[in-house]
Design a protein around this motif. Structure first.
Motif, PDB file in Angstrom:
ATOM      1  N   GLN A  10       0.933  -1.368   0.284  1.00  0.00           N
ATOM      2  CA  GLN A  10       0.064  -0.035  -0.068  1.00  0.00           C
ATOM      3  C   GLN A  10       0.625   1.172  -0.309  1.00  0.00           C
ATOM      4  O   GLN A  10       2.147   1.030   1.077  1.00  0.00           O
ATOM      5  CB  GLN A  10      -0.953   0.285   1.388  1.00  0.00           C
ATOM      6  CG  GLN A  10      -1.478  -1.204   1.007  1.00  0.00           C
ATOM      7  CD  GLN A  10      -2.570  -1.350   0.109  1.00  0.00           C
ATOM      8  OE1 GLN A  10      -3.193  -0.254   0.411  1.00  0.00           O
ATOM      9  NE2 GLN A  10      -3.109  -2.759  -0.513  1.00  0.00           N
ATOM     10  N   ARG A  11       0.673   2.685  -0.868  1.00  0.00           N
ATOM     11  CA  ARG A  11       1.692   3.228  -0.710  1.00  0.00           C
ATOM     12  C   ARG A  11       0.818   4.427   1.140  1.00  0.00           C
ATOM     13  O   ARG A  11       0.227   3.917   1.587  1.00  0.00           O
ATOM     14  CB  ARG A  11       1.169   4.761  -1.234  1.00  0.00           C
ATOM     15  CG  ARG A  11       1.259   4.427  -3.350  1.00  0.00           C
ATOM     16  CD  ARG A  11       1.431   5.116  -4.315  1.00  0.00           C
ATOM     17  NE  ARG A  11      -0.711   5.318  -4.225  1.00  0.00           N
ATOM     18  CZ  ARG A  11      -1.549   5.738  -4.707  1.00  0.00           C
ATOM     19  NH1 ARG A  11      -0.948   7.275  -4.708  1.00  0.00           N
ATOM     20  NH2 ARG A  11      -3.105   6.052  -4.799  1.00  0.00           N
ATOM     21  N   VAL A  37       6.350   3.274  -0.907  1.00  0.00           N
ATOM     22  CA  VAL A  37       5.760   2.341  -0.869  1.00  0.00           C
ATOM     23  C   VAL A  37       5.837   1.320   0.242  1.00  0.00           C
ATOM     24  O   VAL A  37       7.332   1.078   0.091  1.00  0.00           O
ATOM     25  CB  VAL A  37       5.891   1.728  -2.771  1.00  0.00           C
ATOM     26  CG1 VAL A  37       5.033   0.451  -2.833  1.00  0.00           C
ATOM     27  CG2 VAL A  37       5.146   3.120  -3.170  1.00  0.00           C
ATOM     28  N   SER A  65      -2.068   4.440   5.574  1.00  0.00           N
ATOM     29  CA  SER A  65      -1.751   3.898   4.121  1.00  0.00           C
ATOM     30  C   SER A  65      -2.584   4.817   3.685  1.00  0.00           C
ATOM     31  O   SER A  65      -3.984   5.730   4.016  1.00  0.00           O
ATOM     32  CB  SER A  65      -3.314   2.911   4.067  1.00  0.00           C
ATOM     33  OG  SER A  65      -3.347   2.071   2.725  1.00  0.00           O
ATOM     34  N   ASP A  67      -3.823   4.194   0.422  1.00  0.00           N
ATOM     35  CA  ASP A  67      -5.035   3.482  -0.454  1.00  0.00           C
ATOM     36  C   ASP A  67      -5.925   3.504  -0.275  1.00  0.00           C
ATOM     37  O   ASP A  67      -6.820   2.949  -0.214  1.00  0.00           O
ATOM     38  CB  ASP A  67      -4.237   2.091  -1.300  1.00  0.00           C
ATOM     39  CG  ASP A  67      -3.275   2.667  -2.401  1.00  0.00           C
ATOM     40  OD1 ASP A  67      -3.234   4.125  -2.660  1.00  0.00           O
ATOM     41  OD2 ASP A  67      -2.055   1.620  -2.395  1.00  0.00           O
ATOM     42  N   ASN A  68      -6.215   3.052   1.506  1.00  0.00           N
ATOM     43  CA  ASN A  68      -7.288   2.537   2.174  1.00  0.00           C
ATOM     44  C   ASN A  68      -7.930   3.854   2.215  1.00  0.00           C
ATOM     45  O   ASN A  68      -8.708   3.533   3.386  1.00  0.00           O
ATOM     46  CB  ASN A  68      -6.927   1.394   3.382  1.00  0.00           C
ATOM     47  CG  ASN A  68      -6.266   0.128   2.976  1.00  0.00           C
ATOM     48  OD1 ASN A  68      -6.974  -0.072   1.720  1.00  0.00           O
ATOM     49  ND2 ASN A  68      -5.586  -0.241   3.197  1.00  0.00           N
TER      50      ASN A  68
END
Length: 249
Positions: A10-11, A37, A65, A67-68
Protein backbone atom coordinates in the motif's frame (compact mmCIF):
# COMPACT_ATOMS: atom_id res chain seq x y z
CA UNK A 1 -0.86 3.10 13.80
CA UNK A 2 0.51 -0.39 13.40
CA UNK A 3 1.37 -1.26 9.84
CA UNK A 4 -0.27 -4.69 10.10
CA UNK A 5 -3.60 -2.87 10.07
CA UNK A 6 -2.71 -1.40 6.72
CA UNK A 7 -1.67 -4.45 4.71
CA UNK A 8 1.03 -5.02 2.14
CA UNK A 9 1.93 -3.09 -0.96
CA UNK A 10 0.00 0.00 0.00
CA UNK A 11 1.19 3.50 -0.68
CA UNK A 12 1.94 5.17 2.61
CA UNK A 13 1.65 8.67 3.99
CA UNK A 14 3.76 9.56 6.99
CA UNK A 15 2.47 12.20 9.36
CA UNK A 16 5.35 13.68 11.22
CA UNK A 17 5.22 15.32 14.64
CA UNK A 18 8.22 17.46 15.50
CA UNK A 19 9.32 16.65 19.06
CA UNK A 20 9.93 19.42 21.58
CA UNK A 21 13.27 19.43 23.33
CA UNK A 22 11.73 20.54 26.62
CA UNK A 23 11.17 17.80 29.16
CA UNK A 24 7.67 18.97 29.99
CA UNK A 25 6.91 19.02 26.27
CA UNK A 26 5.58 21.75 24.06
CA UNK A 27 2.75 21.02 21.73
CA UNK A 28 4.01 19.17 18.67
CA UNK A 29 3.30 20.19 15.12
CA UNK A 30 1.87 17.82 12.55
CA UNK A 31 2.77 17.71 8.89
CA UNK A 32 2.74 15.32 5.94
CA UNK A 33 6.39 14.84 5.09
CA UNK A 34 6.91 11.68 3.05
CA UNK A 35 5.19 9.25 0.69
CA UNK A 36 6.46 5.78 -0.11
CA UNK A 37 5.51 2.22 -1.01
CA UNK A 38 5.38 -0.55 1.58
CA UNK A 39 7.09 -3.67 0.19
CA UNK A 40 6.87 -6.01 3.17
CA UNK A 41 5.75 -6.13 6.78
CA UNK A 42 6.90 -8.66 9.39
CA UNK A 43 4.19 -8.88 12.03
CA UNK A 44 6.43 -10.76 14.49
CA UNK A 45 9.21 -8.16 14.53
CA UNK A 46 7.13 -5.21 13.33
CA UNK A 47 9.79 -4.39 10.79
CA UNK A 48 8.57 -2.64 7.65
CA UNK A 49 10.49 -2.49 4.38
CA UNK A 50 9.81 0.35 1.98
CA UNK A 51 10.62 0.65 -1.70
CA UNK A 52 12.60 3.88 -1.30
CA UNK A 53 14.69 5.25 1.58
CA UNK A 54 12.82 7.43 4.03
CA UNK A 55 14.75 10.49 5.03
CA UNK A 56 14.34 12.14 8.40
CA UNK A 57 11.95 9.67 10.02
CA UNK A 58 11.98 9.85 13.81
CA UNK A 59 10.65 7.91 16.75
CA UNK A 60 6.91 8.45 17.29
CA UNK A 61 6.24 9.42 13.67
CA UNK A 62 2.95 8.01 12.38
CA UNK A 63 2.20 6.14 9.14
CA UNK A 64 -1.11 5.91 7.31
CA UNK A 65 -2.18 4.10 4.15
CA UNK A 66 -3.19 6.39 1.29
CA UNK A 67 -4.72 3.54 -0.72
CA UNK A 68 -7.19 2.57 1.99
CA UNK A 69 -8.90 5.95 2.34
CA UNK A 70 -12.51 5.85 1.04
CA UNK A 71 -14.58 8.69 -0.30
CA UNK A 72 -17.93 9.36 1.41
CA UNK A 73 -21.30 10.88 0.46
CA UNK A 74 -24.14 11.62 2.90
CA UNK A 75 -27.24 13.21 1.36
CA UNK A 76 -30.87 13.71 2.43
CA UNK A 77 -30.43 12.17 5.90
CA UNK A 78 -31.55 13.08 9.41
CA UNK A 79 -29.13 12.72 12.33
CA UNK A 80 -31.08 13.22 15.52
CA UNK A 81 -30.53 12.78 19.29
CA UNK A 82 -27.12 11.16 19.00
CA UNK A 83 -25.26 10.80 22.28
CA UNK A 84 -22.19 12.39 20.64
CA UNK A 85 -21.57 13.73 17.11
CA UNK A 86 -23.95 13.63 14.19
CA UNK A 87 -21.13 12.79 11.74
CA UNK A 88 -17.51 12.04 12.62
CA UNK A 89 -15.49 12.54 9.42
CA UNK A 90 -12.09 10.89 8.98
CA UNK A 91 -11.51 10.44 5.28
CA UNK A 92 -10.93 12.26 1.95
CA UNK A 93 -13.28 13.50 -0.77
CA UNK A 94 -16.48 13.77 1.26
CA UNK A 95 -19.79 15.37 0.32
CA UNK A 96 -22.31 16.24 3.03
CA UNK A 97 -25.45 17.69 1.47
CA UNK A 98 -29.06 18.44 2.40
CA UNK A 99 -28.90 16.73 5.79
CA UNK A 100 -30.68 17.76 8.99
CA UNK A 101 -28.86 17.57 12.34
CA UNK A 102 -31.07 17.90 15.42
CA UNK A 103 -30.10 17.94 19.10
CA UNK A 104 -26.91 15.93 19.06
CA UNK A 105 -25.02 16.36 22.33
CA UNK A 106 -21.82 17.27 20.49
CA UNK A 107 -21.07 18.91 17.14
CA UNK A 108 -23.34 18.10 14.24
CA UNK A 109 -20.24 17.48 12.12
CA UNK A 110 -16.81 16.90 13.58
CA UNK A 111 -13.42 16.04 12.13
CA UNK A 112 -10.70 15.71 14.74
CA UNK A 113 -7.85 13.48 13.51
CA UNK A 114 -5.57 12.74 16.42
CA UNK A 115 -2.10 11.38 17.02
CA UNK A 116 -2.74 11.12 20.75
CA UNK A 117 -5.11 8.35 21.78
CA UNK A 118 -7.41 6.91 19.11
CA UNK A 119 -5.10 7.08 16.06
CA UNK A 120 -8.11 6.57 13.79
CA UNK A 121 -7.04 8.68 10.82
CA UNK A 122 -4.62 11.16 9.40
CA UNK A 123 -5.57 14.64 8.19
CA UNK A 124 -8.75 14.98 6.13
CA UNK A 125 -9.08 16.82 2.83
CA UNK A 126 -11.61 17.87 0.20
CA UNK A 127 -14.85 18.18 2.17
CA UNK A 128 -18.00 20.01 1.05
CA UNK A 129 -20.84 20.70 3.51
CA UNK A 130 -23.82 22.33 1.80
CA UNK A 131 -27.56 22.95 2.17
CA UNK A 132 -27.76 21.39 5.63
CA UNK A 133 -29.78 22.42 8.69
CA UNK A 134 -28.15 22.43 12.12
CA UNK A 135 -30.52 22.65 15.07
CA UNK A 136 -29.62 22.65 18.75
CA UNK A 137 -26.16 21.08 18.58
CA UNK A 138 -23.62 20.92 21.42
CA UNK A 139 -26.00 20.78 24.35
CA UNK A 140 -24.49 17.89 26.30
CA UNK A 141 -21.51 15.81 27.33
CA UNK A 142 -19.84 15.72 23.89
CA UNK A 143 -20.02 19.50 23.29
CA UNK A 144 -17.15 21.13 21.41
CA UNK A 145 -16.48 24.66 20.16
CA UNK A 146 -18.68 24.64 17.07
CA UNK A 147 -21.69 22.98 15.44
CA UNK A 148 -19.23 22.25 12.63
CA UNK A 149 -15.85 21.62 14.24
CA UNK A 150 -12.61 20.84 12.37
CA UNK A 151 -9.24 20.54 14.09
CA UNK A 152 -6.30 18.18 14.60
CA UNK A 153 -5.03 16.94 17.95
CA UNK A 154 -1.40 16.41 18.85
CA UNK A 155 0.05 14.93 22.06
CA UNK A 156 1.65 16.58 25.02
CA UNK A 157 5.15 15.25 25.75
CA UNK A 158 6.70 14.42 29.08
CA UNK A 159 10.45 13.79 29.24
CA UNK A 160 10.52 13.29 25.48
CA UNK A 161 7.72 10.70 25.40
CA UNK A 162 4.20 11.39 24.05
CA UNK A 163 1.39 11.08 26.56
CA UNK A 164 -2.27 10.26 25.98
CA UNK A 165 -3.13 13.86 26.75
CA UNK A 166 -3.24 16.29 23.86
CA UNK A 167 -4.23 19.68 22.54
CA UNK A 168 -5.69 21.19 19.42
CA UNK A 169 -2.98 21.86 16.84
CA UNK A 170 -2.17 25.57 16.78
CA UNK A 171 0.58 25.65 14.15
CA UNK A 172 0.57 24.65 10.49
CA UNK A 173 -2.21 23.58 8.13
CA UNK A 174 -2.79 19.84 7.89
CA UNK A 175 -6.47 19.79 6.89
CA UNK A 176 -7.12 20.88 3.32
CA UNK A 177 -9.87 22.14 1.02
CA UNK A 178 -12.97 22.55 3.19
CA UNK A 179 -16.06 24.27 1.81
CA UNK A 180 -19.08 25.13 3.99
CA UNK A 181 -21.83 26.81 2.02
CA UNK A 182 -25.59 27.36 1.96
CA UNK A 183 -26.29 26.01 5.45
CA UNK A 184 -28.68 27.12 8.21
CA UNK A 185 -27.66 27.15 11.88
CA UNK A 186 -30.25 27.43 14.65
CA UNK A 187 -28.35 27.84 17.89
CA UNK A 188 -29.46 27.56 21.51
CA UNK A 189 -26.45 26.53 23.60
CA UNK A 190 -23.74 29.15 23.24
CA UNK A 191 -21.16 27.56 20.91
CA UNK A 192 -19.95 28.92 17.58
CA UNK A 193 -21.69 27.91 14.40
CA UNK A 194 -18.39 26.96 12.77
CA UNK A 195 -15.01 26.49 14.47
CA UNK A 196 -12.04 25.64 12.27
CA UNK A 197 -8.33 25.07 12.96
CA UNK A 198 -5.27 23.94 11.00
CA UNK A 199 -6.83 24.22 7.53
CA UNK A 200 -5.40 25.22 4.16
CA UNK A 201 -8.03 26.28 1.65
CA UNK A 202 -11.23 27.19 3.51
CA UNK A 203 -14.44 28.59 2.00
CA UNK A 204 -17.34 29.71 4.23
CA UNK A 205 -20.15 31.42 2.34
CA UNK A 206 -23.92 31.86 2.02
CA UNK A 207 -24.67 30.50 5.49
CA UNK A 208 -27.42 31.75 7.81
CA UNK A 209 -27.10 31.74 11.60
CA UNK A 210 -30.00 32.18 14.00
CA UNK A 211 -29.38 32.53 17.75
CA UNK A 212 -32.08 32.80 20.41
CA UNK A 213 -32.26 35.52 23.06
CA UNK A 214 -30.73 33.33 25.77
CA UNK A 215 -27.38 32.58 24.16
CA UNK A 216 -26.23 35.53 21.99
CA UNK A 217 -22.87 36.36 20.40
CA UNK A 218 -22.45 33.30 18.22
CA UNK A 219 -20.10 33.51 15.29
CA UNK A 220 -17.65 31.83 12.97
CA UNK A 221 -14.34 31.05 14.65
CA UNK A 222 -11.29 30.59 12.40
CA UNK A 223 -8.03 30.08 14.26
CA UNK A 224 -4.65 31.54 13.37
CA UNK A 225 -3.54 28.11 12.18
CA UNK A 226 -5.85 28.50 9.17
CA UNK A 227 -4.03 29.72 6.08
CA UNK A 228 -4.60 33.08 4.44
CA UNK A 229 -6.62 31.33 1.72
CA UNK A 230 -9.81 31.51 3.83
CA UNK A 231 -12.73 32.86 1.79
CA UNK A 232 -15.55 34.22 3.97
CA UNK A 233 -18.50 35.69 2.04
CA UNK A 234 -22.21 36.42 2.21
CA UNK A 235 -23.11 34.95 5.60
CA UNK A 236 -26.23 36.25 7.34
CA UNK A 237 -27.39 36.51 10.95
CA UNK A 238 -30.78 36.63 12.65
CA UNK A 239 -31.94 36.97 16.25
CA UNK A 240 -28.98 37.81 18.48
CA UNK A 241 -26.32 36.07 16.45
CA UNK A 242 -23.28 38.29 15.97
CA UNK A 243 -21.97 39.11 12.47
CA UNK A 244 -18.40 38.33 13.40
CA UNK A 245 -15.60 36.24 11.97
CA UNK A 246 -13.15 35.66 14.80
CA UNK A 247 -9.51 34.93 14.03
CA UNK A 248 -7.69 33.78 17.15
CA UNK A 249 -4.33 35.51 16.82
Amino acid sequence: RDLHRVGRRQRQMCIRDRVSTQSTGKRKTMQVFNQNVLVSWDSSTRIATFKNPIQGIEEYDLIESLDNIPSFISMNNIYRNNRARGNLLKSHHMVIKNNTYEYNTGPAIQSYPDGVYWFESGPVLDITISDCKFIGSNYGIAAMEGDVFFAAQVPDFFEGVPTTNGNTLSEGQVLKSIKITGNQFSQFYGTDAISIYATDGLIIENNVVYANDVMPDLNFNVSNSVSSSVNFNRCYYNGRATPCLTRNV
